[in-house]
Design an enzyme around this catalytic site. Structure first.
Site, PDB file in Angstrom:
ATOM      1  N   LYS A  40      36.686 -77.724  49.643  1.00 29.70           N
ATOM      2  CA  LYS A  40      36.430 -79.022  49.022  1.00 29.70           C
ATOM      3  C   LYS A  40      37.738 -79.737  48.646  1.00 29.70           C
ATOM      4  O   LYS A  40      37.808 -80.964  48.710  1.00 29.70           O
ATOM      5  CB  LYS A  40      35.531 -78.840  47.801  1.00 29.70           C
ATOM      6  CG  LYS A  40      34.117 -78.390  48.141  1.00 29.70           C
ATOM      7  CD  LYS A  40      33.407 -79.364  49.070  1.00 29.70           C
ATOM      8  CE  LYS A  40      31.936 -79.014  49.261  1.00 29.70           C
ATOM      9  NZ  LYS A  40      31.230 -80.002  50.108  1.00 29.70           N
ATOM     10  N   TYR A  85      35.188 -71.969  48.447  1.00 33.67           N
ATOM     11  CA  TYR A  85      34.510 -73.255  48.277  1.00 33.67           C
ATOM     12  C   TYR A  85      35.486 -74.305  47.753  1.00 33.67           C
ATOM     13  O   TYR A  85      35.552 -75.424  48.265  1.00 33.67           O
ATOM     14  CB  TYR A  85      33.342 -73.066  47.312  1.00 33.67           C
ATOM     15  CG  TYR A  85      32.497 -74.302  47.070  1.00 33.67           C
ATOM     16  CD1 TYR A  85      31.735 -74.852  48.093  1.00 33.67           C
ATOM     17  CD2 TYR A  85      32.433 -74.891  45.809  1.00 33.67           C
ATOM     18  CE1 TYR A  85      30.937 -75.960  47.861  1.00 33.67           C
ATOM     19  CE2 TYR A  85      31.635 -75.995  45.571  1.00 33.67           C
ATOM     20  CZ  TYR A  85      30.887 -76.533  46.608  1.00 33.67           C
ATOM     21  OH  TYR A  85      30.098 -77.633  46.380  1.00 33.67           O
ATOM     22  N   SER A 144      17.153 -80.976  51.827  1.00 26.77           N
ATOM     23  CA  SER A 144      16.970 -80.532  50.443  1.00 26.77           C
ATOM     24  C   SER A 144      18.127 -81.054  49.592  1.00 26.77           C
ATOM     25  O   SER A 144      19.078 -81.654  50.100  1.00 26.77           O
ATOM     26  CB  SER A 144      16.924 -78.995  50.365  1.00 26.77           C
ATOM     27  OG  SER A 144      18.158 -78.442  50.797  1.00 26.77           O
ATOM     28  N   SER A 186      33.053 -82.219  45.460  1.00 29.62           N
ATOM     29  CA  SER A 186      32.545 -81.522  44.280  1.00 29.62           C
ATOM     30  C   SER A 186      33.611 -81.631  43.208  1.00 29.62           C
ATOM     31  O   SER A 186      34.779 -81.915  43.512  1.00 29.62           O
ATOM     32  CB  SER A 186      32.294 -80.040  44.605  1.00 29.62           C
ATOM     33  OG  SER A 186      32.051 -79.279  43.442  1.00 29.62           O
ATOM     34  N   THR A 240      19.877 -78.163  42.310  1.00 34.06           N
ATOM     35  CA  THR A 240      19.559 -77.973  43.728  1.00 34.06           C
ATOM     36  C   THR A 240      19.533 -76.476  44.015  1.00 34.06           C
ATOM     37  O   THR A 240      19.715 -75.653  43.117  1.00 34.06           O
ATOM     38  CB  THR A 240      20.621 -78.623  44.633  1.00 34.06           C
ATOM     39  OG1 THR A 240      21.844 -77.885  44.525  1.00 34.06           O
ATOM     40  CG2 THR A 240      20.874 -80.079  44.234  1.00 34.06           C
TER      41      THR A 240
END
Length: 267
Positions: A155, A151, A16, A138, A186
Site C-alpha cells: 500500500k 500489506y 463485496s 489504506s 468488511t
C-alpha cells in the site's frame, strides 16, 4: 446532473466490501458500471442491484489476460471515465513468521495488478484528455502497522506510484485519487493472509468496528467529485484516522505507538 451521472466507472473487487458499497452508491447516482472480481455469482448479485452494469469476472493477477479484457470492456462501453482499483487482500502475521511467497502474493494483488490494469486503461484517458484513476490504499499505506508488513509495503508502493503518476498526467487532464480508509466493516480481516498463506478466518478484528460500506462509499464519492487528491475514509476522530496526522506531525511518536501495539512474541 451530478458529477457521476452518465460516467462509465470500472470497479475492481466489486463483489463485496467497499467495492460493493461503491457499486451500489454509484449506480444510484446514475453511473454506468463495469464491476469486476473473482466471484462471478457474487458479482451477479451486485449487478442485479445495479441495472445496466457489465460484469467482468477475472483474476486481477492474471496479467497476461488483462489486455484482452480491457479491449473488450472499452469496446463495450466506448471508454472508461473512472477506474477504481479497489481489489486487494490484507495480512495478519508477524514478519518473522511470514513466508516469502506471501509477500509476493500481497505485492502482486495489491500493487502490480492495479498498476498493470491502470497502464492499459490510462492511454485512452490521456488521448481523450479526461478521466480519473482512483486507487484504494489504506491508512496502512501511510503508517507502518504491526502484523501487516507486506500489506503496508504494497500500500505504501501504491501511494508513491499514485503520487508520482498524478504529477505526470495532470497535464493531460487525468486526475489521480488515493483512498486511505481506516476501519470499514468488511471481510478484509477475515480474508487476510496468515504467514503460511492461509486465510485468517473468523474471529475478532479491529476493522469489524468500522463504518459501514455505505458510509465509506459516500465519503469516497464526495472526495472524488470534490477533486480531493487524497481521501481519508473512516469515522471522524477514530484512533486509526488520527494516525494520518500523527505520522506527519510527530513521526517518532507514531513509531513508538506502533511498536507498543505489536504483539509479544517469544523467540
Amino acid at each position: 446532473m451530478s458529477n457521476v451521472s452518465g460516467k462509465t466507472i470500472w470497479i475492481t473487487g466489486a463483489s463485496s466490501g467497499i467495492g460493493k458499497g461503491l457499486a451500489l452508491a454509484l449506480a444510484a447516482k446514475g453511473g454506468r458500471l463495469v464491476i469486476s472480481g473473482r466471484n462471478r455469482a457474487a458479482l451477479d448479485e451486485v449487478a442485479a442491484e445495479c441495472p445496466g452494469s457489465i460484469v467482468e469476472a477475472f483474476e486481477t493477477t492474471d496479467l497476461d489476460a488483462l489486455p484482452a479484457i480491457v479491449a473488450r470492456v472499452e469496446a463495450a462501453t466506448g471508454g472508461i471515465d473512472w477506474l477504481i482499483n479497489n481489489a486487494g487482500i490484507s495480512q495478519r502475521s508477524l514478519a518473522l513468521d511470514t513466508d516469502f511467497a506471501v509477500y509476493r502474493t500481497l505485492m502482486e494483488v495489491d500493487f502490480f495488478a492495479p498498476l498493470r490494469l491502470t497502464q492499459l486503461v490510462l492511454p485512452a484517458m490521456v488521448k481523450r484528455g479526461s478521466g480519473r484513476i482512483i486507487n484504494n490504499a489504506s491508512v496502512a499505506g501511510k503508517v507502518g502497522s504491526p502484523l501487516r508488513t507486506g500489506y503496508c509495503a504494497a500500500k505504501h508502493a501504491m501511494v508513491g506510484w499514485s503520487d508520482a503518476m498524478r504529477a505526470e498526467i495532470a497535464q493531460h487532464g487525468v486526475q489521480v485519487h488515493v483512498l486511505t480508509p481506516g476501519f470499514v466493516a468488511t471481510g478484509i480481516g477475515r480474508n487476510a493472509l496468515r504467514g503460511d498463506g492461509s486465510q485468517k478466518g473468523d474471529g475478532a478484528d479491529p476493522v469489524d468496528a468500522g463504518i459501514s460500506i455505505h458510509e465509506a462509499a459516500e465519503q469516497i464519492i464526495a472526495g472524488i467529485t470534490g477533486n480531493v487528491p487524497e481521501i481519508p475514509v473512516g469515522r471522524d476522530g477514530a484512533a486509526e484516522m488520527q494516525l494520518l496526522d500523527l505520522k506527519r506531525q510527530d513521526p517518532e511518536a507514531c513509531f513508538k505507538l506502533m511498536a507498543g501495539m505489536a504483539p509479544a512474541a517469544g523467540r
